[in-house]
Design a protein around this motif. Sequence first.
Motif, PDB file in Angstrom:
ATOM      1  N   VAL A  66      22.231  31.540   0.894  1.00 40.66           N
ATOM      2  CA  VAL A  66      22.960  31.490  -0.374  1.00 40.66           C
ATOM      3  C   VAL A  66      22.643  30.158  -1.048  1.00 40.66           C
ATOM      4  CG1 VAL A  66      25.282  31.394  -1.381  1.00 40.66           C
ATOM      5  CG2 VAL A  66      24.813  32.958   0.501  1.00 40.66           C
ATOM      6  N   LEU A  67      22.449  30.179  -2.362  1.00 41.18           N
ATOM      7  CA  LEU A  67      22.137  28.954  -3.104  1.00 41.18           C
ATOM      8  C   LEU A  67      23.337  28.378  -3.845  1.00 41.18           C
ATOM      9  CD1 LEU A  67      18.642  29.829  -4.602  1.00 41.18           C
ATOM     10  CD2 LEU A  67      19.166  28.364  -2.657  1.00 41.18           C
ATOM     11  N   LYS A  68      24.365  29.211  -4.126  1.00 39.99           N
ATOM     12  CA  LYS A  68      25.537  28.759  -4.883  1.00 39.99           C
ATOM     13  C   LYS A  68      26.792  29.318  -4.248  1.00 39.99           C
ATOM     14  CE  LYS A  68      23.309  29.526  -9.330  1.00 39.99           C
ATOM     15  NZ  LYS A  68      23.475  30.136 -10.630  1.00 39.99           N
ATOM     16  N   GLN A  69      27.866  28.549  -4.348  1.00 47.55           N
ATOM     17  CA  GLN A  69      29.166  29.063  -3.925  1.00 47.55           C
ATOM     18  C   GLN A  69      30.238  28.214  -4.586  1.00 47.55           C
ATOM     19  OE1 GLN A  69      29.406  30.286   0.118  1.00 47.55           O
ATOM     20  NE2 GLN A  69      31.617  30.218   0.157  1.00 47.55           N
ATOM     21  N   GLY A  70      31.403  28.799  -4.769  1.00 43.87           N
ATOM     22  CA  GLY A  70      32.474  28.065  -5.414  1.00 43.87           C
ATOM     23  C   GLY A  70      33.834  28.463  -4.891  1.00 43.87           C
ATOM     24  N   THR A  71      34.807  27.656  -5.241  1.00 41.42           N
ATOM     25  CA  THR A  71      36.207  27.925  -4.939  1.00 41.42           C
ATOM     26  C   THR A  71      36.961  27.769  -6.255  1.00 41.42           C
ATOM     27  OG1 THR A  71      36.805  25.622  -4.504  1.00 41.42           O
ATOM     28  CG2 THR A  71      35.934  26.889  -2.639  1.00 41.42           C
ATOM     29  N   SER A  72      38.264  27.787  -6.184  1.00 36.47           N
ATOM     30  CA  SER A  72      39.043  27.576  -7.404  1.00 36.47           C
ATOM     31  C   SER A  72      39.010  26.113  -7.841  1.00 36.47           C
ATOM     32  CB  SER A  72      40.487  28.025  -7.193  1.00 36.47           C
ATOM     33  OG  SER A  72      41.079  27.269  -6.160  1.00 36.47           O
ATOM     34  N   LEU A 161      35.948  22.013 -11.193  1.00 36.47           N
ATOM     35  CA  LEU A 161      36.319  23.069 -12.126  1.00 36.47           C
ATOM     36  C   LEU A 161      37.730  22.827 -12.626  1.00 36.47           C
ATOM     37  CD1 LEU A 161      34.963  26.101 -10.083  1.00 36.47           C
ATOM     38  CD2 LEU A 161      33.821  24.853 -11.906  1.00 36.47           C
ATOM     39  N   LYS A 162      37.907  23.063 -13.905  1.00 39.42           N
ATOM     40  CA  LYS A 162      39.252  22.902 -14.486  1.00 39.42           C
ATOM     41  C   LYS A 162      40.053  24.135 -14.176  1.00 39.42           C
ATOM     42  CE  LYS A 162      37.794  19.802 -18.065  1.00 39.42           C
ATOM     43  NZ  LYS A 162      37.680  19.503 -19.458  1.00 39.42           N
TER      44      LYS A 162
END
Length: 163
Positions: A66-72, A161-162
């Motif tokens: 995986v190249l990208k991942q995010g959370t809140s 992230l806002k």
Amino acid sequence: MAKSKTPAKEETFEEKIEKLTVGELIDALEERRQKRKPLDAESARIKGEYDQIAQAIIEKLDATNVLKQGTSKAAVSISETVVPVMKDPDAFVKWAVRTKNVHLFTSNCISSPSWRESVAILSKLNSEKDLLDALKDEKRKLTLPPGTELFKKRSLNHSSLKG
């Protein structure tokens, strides 16, 4: 009717500095240095922890392909760039001067963007993205300026992230 007093304008830091003698400025400089020492040590410790966490994220993302991942709270992505490694400075300098590629030099090393552009031209590629794609194709032979080899530098992009 009583007049209201206007609060006195507070002196700016620059105005305070202007009034100090050289000796007072030296002492103020030393005071700031002493105040910074523990903060610099703490900052270095936190940066070390940050770098370890970033490396662990890269390893875990690589393991899952995986190249990208995010959370809140934040998102990460892996970016790759190709940077030169000087193996034979004499060969490289001779080539750069002979071919009039002196734009590759900066004050302390080879200019990475100019070097990548030269690799792309020598290898008949159109862009740095093509260069990264060519690196993945083991059959593809890249032509590098003499005296250099490439190193694929990987880093983690991190954005808050806002919410």
